[in-house]
Design a protein around this motif. Structure first.
Motif, short mmCIF file in Angstrom:
data_model
loop_
_atom_site.label_atom_id
_atom_site.label_comp_id
_atom_site.label_asym_id
_atom_site.label_seq_id
_atom_site.Cartn_x
_atom_site.Cartn_y
_atom_site.Cartn_z
N GLY A 1 38.88 38.31 63.83
CA GLY A 1 37.96 38.71 62.69
C GLY A 1 38.41 39.65 61.53
N MET A 2 39.53 40.40 62.09
CA MET A 2 40.05 41.38 61.34
C MET A 2 41.03 40.67 60.44
N ILE A 3 41.67 39.73 61.01
CA ILE A 3 42.70 39.09 60.37
C ILE A 3 42.12 38.04 59.27
N ALA A 4 41.05 37.43 59.50
CA ALA A 4 40.40 36.57 58.67
C ALA A 4 39.60 37.42 57.27
N THR A 5 39.03 38.66 57.71
CA THR A 5 38.64 39.43 56.88
C THR A 5 39.77 39.98 55.82
N ALA A 6 40.73 40.55 56.24
CA ALA A 6 41.94 40.98 55.46
C ALA A 6 42.52 39.64 54.45
N ALA A 7 42.38 38.56 55.06
CA ALA A 7 43.14 37.40 54.52
C ALA A 7 42.25 36.88 53.51
N ALA A 8 40.90 37.34 53.38
CA ALA A 8 39.80 36.36 52.53
C ALA A 8 40.19 36.77 51.13
N GLY A 9 40.45 38.28 50.69
CA GLY A 9 40.39 38.84 49.55
C GLY A 9 40.85 38.13 48.29
N TYR A 10 42.28 37.88 48.53
CA TYR A 10 43.26 37.47 47.40
C TYR A 10 42.74 36.05 47.07
N VAL A 11 42.41 35.07 48.03
CA VAL A 11 42.06 33.83 47.76
C VAL A 11 40.34 33.42 47.35
N ALA A 12 39.75 34.45 47.54
CA ALA A 12 38.23 34.39 47.10
C ALA A 12 38.00 33.91 45.86
N PRO A 13 38.52 34.80 44.75
CA PRO A 13 38.20 34.15 43.34
C PRO A 13 38.59 32.83 42.95
N SER A 14 39.48 32.12 43.63
CA SER A 14 40.16 30.78 43.43
C SER A 14 39.33 29.92 44.09
N THR B 1 55.54 38.90 52.81
CA THR B 1 55.91 37.91 51.97
C THR B 1 55.20 36.60 52.25
N PHE B 2 55.23 36.38 53.75
CA PHE B 2 54.41 35.12 53.98
C PHE B 2 53.12 34.84 53.51
N TRP B 3 52.36 36.11 53.73
CA TRP B 3 50.97 35.87 53.36
C TRP B 3 50.98 35.89 51.97
N VAL B 4 51.63 36.77 51.07
CA VAL B 4 51.71 36.31 49.65
C VAL B 4 51.71 34.87 49.35
N VAL B 5 53.01 34.21 49.68
CA VAL B 5 52.92 32.73 49.68
C VAL B 5 51.83 31.97 49.87
N LEU B 6 51.34 32.22 51.00
CA LEU B 6 50.12 31.55 51.39
C LEU B 6 48.80 31.84 50.33
N PHE B 7 48.81 32.94 50.10
CA PHE B 7 47.78 33.40 49.15
C PHE B 7 47.84 32.27 47.92
N LEU B 8 49.28 32.38 47.41
CA LEU B 8 49.46 31.65 46.22
C LEU B 8 49.50 30.18 46.54
N LEU B 9 49.83 29.50 47.52
CA LEU B 9 49.46 28.16 47.96
C LEU B 9 48.14 27.92 47.93
N VAL B 10 47.18 28.67 48.59
CA VAL B 10 45.86 28.29 48.56
C VAL B 10 45.16 28.44 47.06
N SER B 11 45.49 29.40 46.33
CA SER B 11 44.92 29.61 45.01
C SER B 11 45.56 28.81 44.14
N GLY B 12 46.76 28.29 44.26
CA GLY B 12 47.28 27.12 43.34
C GLY B 12 46.85 25.94 43.62
N ALA B 13 46.40 25.50 44.87
CA ALA B 13 45.72 24.21 45.23
C ALA B 13 44.37 24.37 44.61
N ALA B 14 43.53 25.53 44.95
CA ALA B 14 42.39 25.72 44.39
C ALA B 14 42.39 25.47 42.68
N PHE B 15 43.33 26.03 42.08
CA PHE B 15 43.33 25.80 40.76
C PHE B 15 43.41 24.30 40.13
N ALA B 16 44.46 23.73 41.08
CA ALA B 16 44.87 22.30 40.55
C ALA B 16 43.57 21.12 40.82
#
Length: 253
Positions: free
Chosen positions: A103-116, A225-240
């Motif tokens: 639950g804590m991991i999912a909550t922390a991971a949700a912020g940066y990908v939420a806008p995309s 850095t793993f999490w930053v790359v994951l954020f970027l991949l998810v947001s990039g896929a959402a953008f595309a």
């Protein structure tokens, strides 16, 4: 006495207005011309790219970011204590529960990908012509978030944004609603990428020790850095995906 088979079925009088509202919300609109969709995307790109404009508009992305934290916290049954939005476009979502675990991991991971991801969902609605439904869905989300805001600046921010969305949905002609809604979705899709890039830049300079990525690193023992790359991949896929929906889908005249 007439038999039950011949009795007319009557619905409560209150149902008719509700049906009318629902029909209005789910009515579809013709998509703007492709050139206007492209122009709205270029304007959104200019806002995201130009530093002074980004400094002013970044607060909208922060609202989506903190809303993502809050929504996932509720879905994972963490206790949501409040949300704060600050004038420097930063924000914080306070939750209570186990300091570790899924639950804590999912909550922390949700912020940066939420806008995309929000932009992708909005693009799907626009692609189907549901402009009014999109605008009112945003109003409902803002109203729910307003209940959890714990500082004055956050309250004012949400009221201003909500007032603008309401005015657009209530007073603007349908063609204006369509163009501005497309511009807002482009902004979410593009604006969801820039904070992730800025995050890694700050991390390289040692200025983001308490960032979401670094909190996740401590929770999971995976490098930040793993999490930053994951954020970027998810947001990039959402953008595309969102860009594809905006450009090739939607009802035509």
């Amino acid at each position: 006495m007439p038999s039950p088979a011949r009795q007319a079925v009557r619905f409560p009088a209150e149902v008719a207005p509700l049906n009318a509202v629902w029909n209005q919300l789910t009515a579809t609109q013709v998509a703007p011309p492709h050139w206007l969709i492209i122009v709205s995307g270029v304007v959104a790109l200019a806002i995201v790219s130009y530093r002074p404009a980004w400094h002013i508009s970044r607060g909208l992305v922060t609202i989506a970011h903190e809303g993502g934290h809050a929504l996932v916290a509720v879905l994972t049954r963490r206790k949501l204590q409040g949300i704060r939005l600050h004038s420097d476009t930063s924000g914080v979502t306070l939750t209570r529960g186990r300091p570790t675990g899924p639950g804590m991991i999912a909550t922390a991971a949700a912020g940066y990908v939420a806008p995309s991801l929000l932009g992708l969902g909005a693009a799907r609605l626009l692609a189907s012509g549901y402009v009014t439904l999109l605008l009112w869905a945003v109003l409902v989300l803002l109203a729910c978030m307003l209940l959890m805001i714990r500082n004055l600046f956050g309250v004012v921010s949400l009221l201003v944004v909500g007032g603008a969305v309401f005015a657009l949905s209530w007073y603007a002609p349908q063609d204006v609603q369509g163009v501005l809604a497309h511009g807002a979705v482009w902004f979410l899709l593009l604006g969801g990428l820039r904070p992730i890039i800025e995050l890694q830049s700050k991390r390289r300079r040692g200025r983001a020790a308490d960032s979401d990525a670094d909190q996740l690193a401590r929770l999971t023992r995976l490098p930040g850095t793993f999490w930053v790359v994951l954020f970027l991949l998810v947001s990039g896929a959402a953008f595309a995906s969102g860009a594809y929906l905006l450009m090739v889908s939607g009802p035509t005249a």
